[in-house]
Motif scaffolding. Structure first.
Motif, PDB file in Angstrom:
ATOM      1  N   TYR A 155     -27.362  94.489  66.015  1.00 49.63           N
ATOM      2  CA  TYR A 155     -27.490  93.026  66.006  1.00 49.63           C
ATOM      3  C   TYR A 155     -27.046  92.430  67.346  1.00 49.63           C
ATOM      4  CZ  TYR A 155     -28.741  91.876  61.166  1.00 49.63           C
ATOM      5  OH  TYR A 155     -29.411  91.694  59.974  1.00 49.63           O
ATOM      6  N   LEU A 156     -25.890  92.873  67.842  1.00 52.97           N
ATOM      7  CA  LEU A 156     -25.361  92.319  69.086  1.00 52.97           C
ATOM      8  C   LEU A 156     -26.304  92.589  70.257  1.00 52.97           C
ATOM      9  CD1 LEU A 156     -21.577  93.264  68.717  1.00 52.97           C
ATOM     10  CD2 LEU A 156     -22.596  90.985  68.507  1.00 52.97           C
ATOM     11  N   CYS A 199     -18.800  83.118  67.262  1.00 54.26           N
ATOM     12  CA  CYS A 199     -19.084  84.374  66.554  1.00 54.26           C
ATOM     13  C   CYS A 199     -18.948  85.565  67.494  1.00 54.26           C
ATOM     14  CB  CYS A 199     -20.480  84.316  65.945  1.00 54.26           C
ATOM     15  SG  CYS A 199     -21.051  85.864  65.220  1.00 54.26           S
ATOM     16  N   LEU A 200     -19.525  85.449  68.685  1.00 48.12           N
ATOM     17  CA  LEU A 200     -19.444  86.545  69.654  1.00 48.12           C
ATOM     18  C   LEU A 200     -18.012  86.743  70.153  1.00 48.12           C
ATOM     19  CD1 LEU A 200     -22.717  85.835  71.669  1.00 48.12           C
ATOM     20  CD2 LEU A 200     -22.305  87.717  70.081  1.00 48.12           C
ATOM     21  N   TYR A 201     -17.290  85.634  70.380  1.00 44.04           N
ATOM     22  CA  TYR A 201     -15.906  85.730  70.826  1.00 44.04           C
ATOM     23  C   TYR A 201     -15.043  86.495  69.839  1.00 44.04           C
ATOM     24  CZ  TYR A 201     -15.395  82.907  75.055  1.00 44.04           C
ATOM     25  OH  TYR A 201     -15.419  82.451  76.344  1.00 44.04           O
ATOM     26  N   SER A 202     -15.341  86.337  68.555  1.00 45.38           N
ATOM     27  CA  SER A 202     -14.511  86.979  67.533  1.00 45.38           C
ATOM     28  C   SER A 202     -14.551  88.499  67.614  1.00 45.38           C
ATOM     29  CB  SER A 202     -14.952  86.522  66.139  1.00 45.38           C
ATOM     30  OG  SER A 202     -16.262  86.970  65.840  1.00 45.38           O
ATOM     31  N   PHE A 203     -15.571  89.042  68.303  1.00 46.12           N
ATOM     32  CA  PHE A 203     -15.694  90.498  68.422  1.00 46.12           C
ATOM     33  C   PHE A 203     -15.239  91.019  69.782  1.00 46.12           C
ATOM     34  CE2 PHE A 203     -18.960  89.449  65.218  1.00 46.12           C
ATOM     35  CZ  PHE A 203     -18.553  90.296  64.190  1.00 46.12           C
ATOM     36  N   THR A 204     -14.672  90.164  70.619  1.00 43.38           N
ATOM     37  CA  THR A 204     -14.317  90.592  71.971  1.00 43.38           C
ATOM     38  C   THR A 204     -12.859  90.989  72.139  1.00 43.38           C
ATOM     39  OG1 THR A 204     -13.886  88.274  72.607  1.00 43.38           O
ATOM     40  CG2 THR A 204     -16.110  89.131  73.005  1.00 43.38           C
ATOM     41  N   SER A 205     -12.014  90.708  71.175  1.00 48.26           N
ATOM     42  CA  SER A 205     -10.588  91.000  71.303  1.00 48.26           C
ATOM     43  C   SER A 205     -10.162  92.057  70.297  1.00 48.26           C
ATOM     44  CB  SER A 205      -9.753  89.729  71.089  1.00 48.26           C
ATOM     45  OG  SER A 205     -10.093  88.748  72.047  1.00 48.26           O
ATOM     46  N   ARG A 212     -16.747  95.540  71.190  1.00 45.60           N
ATOM     47  CA  ARG A 212     -16.228  94.538  72.128  1.00 45.60           C
ATOM     48  C   ARG A 212     -17.106  94.438  73.368  1.00 45.60           C
ATOM     49  NH1 ARG A 212     -11.300  97.160  70.948  1.00 45.60           N
ATOM     50  NH2 ARG A 212     -11.161  97.966  73.083  1.00 45.60           N
ATOM     51  N   HIS A 213     -17.504  95.586  73.886  1.00 40.15           N
ATOM     52  CA  HIS A 213     -18.360  95.575  75.086  1.00 40.15           C
ATOM     53  C   HIS A 213     -19.727  94.981  74.776  1.00 40.15           C
ATOM     54  CE1 HIS A 213     -16.197  98.039  78.253  1.00 40.15           C
ATOM     55  NE2 HIS A 213     -15.353  98.011  77.240  1.00 40.15           N
ATOM     56  N   ALA A 214     -20.283  95.305  73.614  1.00 39.70           N
ATOM     57  CA  ALA A 214     -21.587  94.741  73.233  1.00 39.70           C
ATOM     58  C   ALA A 214     -21.505  93.229  73.081  1.00 39.70           C
ATOM     59  CB  ALA A 214     -22.070  95.377  71.938  1.00 39.70           C
ATOM     60  N   ALA A 215     -20.392  92.742  72.519  1.00 41.91           N
ATOM     61  CA  ALA A 215     -20.210  91.302  72.357  1.00 41.91           C
ATOM     62  C   ALA A 215     -20.071  90.613  73.712  1.00 41.91           C
ATOM     63  CB  ALA A 215     -18.987  91.024  71.490  1.00 41.91           C
TER      64      ALA A 215
END
Length: 356
Positions: A246-247, A269-275, A287-290
């Protein structure tokens, strides 16, 4: 290809229909075993057709079936049965009547969606109430079976999605056979799984066919509705390969005209997967995909986001060793790739004949 005998094919489909009727009748008669029987029936009709049955139904010999399997094509029982009931409504009517009697039970909508998704759009339904009920069951059942594919990272129900997209959502005549509310629900459903089933190239065409929503002045146009459904879907994903899928495909949203609230929703939404850490606990790959999706969709402020990310990274000391190690590995890989490129280009120059 050897053509199947019409009588053998008809007899086989009739036998399958009788078996389905028997199991539905048993579920109707046995309250204690009802859910288990319906679940078993759903699993049976979702099974891949074995080579011997394919030879009867499709006229394929074993070599042709093996070749089809190597190409990745999986044919399931529900596909053949759905086509059969659409073209021979009377044969499927006893099954449909039993499903209606079990309407409120688990897996009833799953079975209806698999067996009668073509019948609903290719045969007249007697009453408006019937159409409304069948359309609602189709959307509910399709949602459930698509989620099964998501949870298993499979594409067993791809043909159902493809039919609903190409033959219904993008075909005005069939789409108009169901009520307006059902059309809206169908488009929202397809929005959630469009990227999963790999129809990214149909995005613009899909958006151009979106029905009118009564709350459009609040949430925006088709692009906004699509992104809202998509971001809600992404937040629910727990299977890493599916989330990465999806990302990666979210970069196709680049250039869409969105309202500020929708754009902020997608960015959040994308930020929530970066940390690292809670509540998402995303892996390094996620995290890298986000981050890649963020940089492509929101290029402005890219460096500032990186600085903020590094600052918040300091709040997780337990991740420092892995971060340092991954940084070192990435640097070594970049150096090795650079050296390989220099060696390769030098070798090509040395091998190049003089005077050319």
């Amino acid at each position: 290809m050897r053509q199947p005998s019409p009588s053998a094919r008809s007899d086989y489909l009739t036998a399958l229909t009788l078996q389905i009727q028997k199991k539905l009748q048993r579920a109707l008669d046995s309250k204690s075993q009802r859910v288990n029987l319906l679940q078993e029936l759903f699993a049976d009709i979702a099974l891949e057709i074995d080579p011997r049955a394919q030879e009867i139904l499709l006229g394929r010999d074993e070599d042709e079936i093996a070749l089809a399997d190597n190409s990745g094509r999986v044919l399931c029982f529900y596909e053949v049965l759905a086509e059969h009931y659409a073209s021979n409504h009377e044969n499927g009517k006893p099954v449909l009547d039993l499903i209606v009697l079990l309407w409120s039970q688990s897996f009833s909508s799953h079975i209806f969606a698999l067996l009668f998704h073509k019948w609903l759009f290719e045969n007249p339904v007697e009453s408006y109430e019937g159409v409304l009920r069948y359309a609602a069951a189709l959307v509910q059942g399709a949602t459930n079976v698509f989620w099964i594919d998501v949870q298993t990272n499979a594409r067993r129900f791809l043909s159902l999605f493809k039919y609903l997209l190409d033959e219904v959502a993008l075909a005005t005549l069939r789409l108009e056979k169901i009520p307006l509310q059902a059309r809206r629900d169908l488009f929202l459903l397809l929005s959630r799984f469009l990227f999963f089933y790999g129809f990214v190239d149909r995005l613009q065409t899909f958006l151009s066919h979106f029905p009118v929503f009564p709350n459009a002045f609040l949430v925006g146009g088709p692009a906004d509705l699509f992104v809202i459904e998509l971001t809600d879907q992404v937040r629910k994903l727990k299977v890493e390969p599916v989330l990465l899928h999806y990302l990666y495909h979210m970069r196709a949203l680049q250039g869409l005209e969105l309202r500020m609230t929708t754009s902020t929703r997608m960015k959040s939404c994308l930020y929530s997967f970066t940390s690292p850490g809670g509540p998402m606990y995303p892996t390094r790959a996620v995290r890298h995909a986000a981050w890649e999706a963020l940089d492509i969709l929101f290029p402005v402020g890219r460096h500032l986001r990186l600085l903020i990310s590094l600052f918040f990274r300091l709040l997780y000391p337990c991740y420092w060793p892995s971060s340092i190690w991954n940084f070192i590995v990435s640097c070594l890989e970049a150096i090795i790739c650079t050296i390989q490129g220099l060696v390769s280009s030098t070798w090509i120059k040395l091998r190049k004949p003089k005077g050319k």
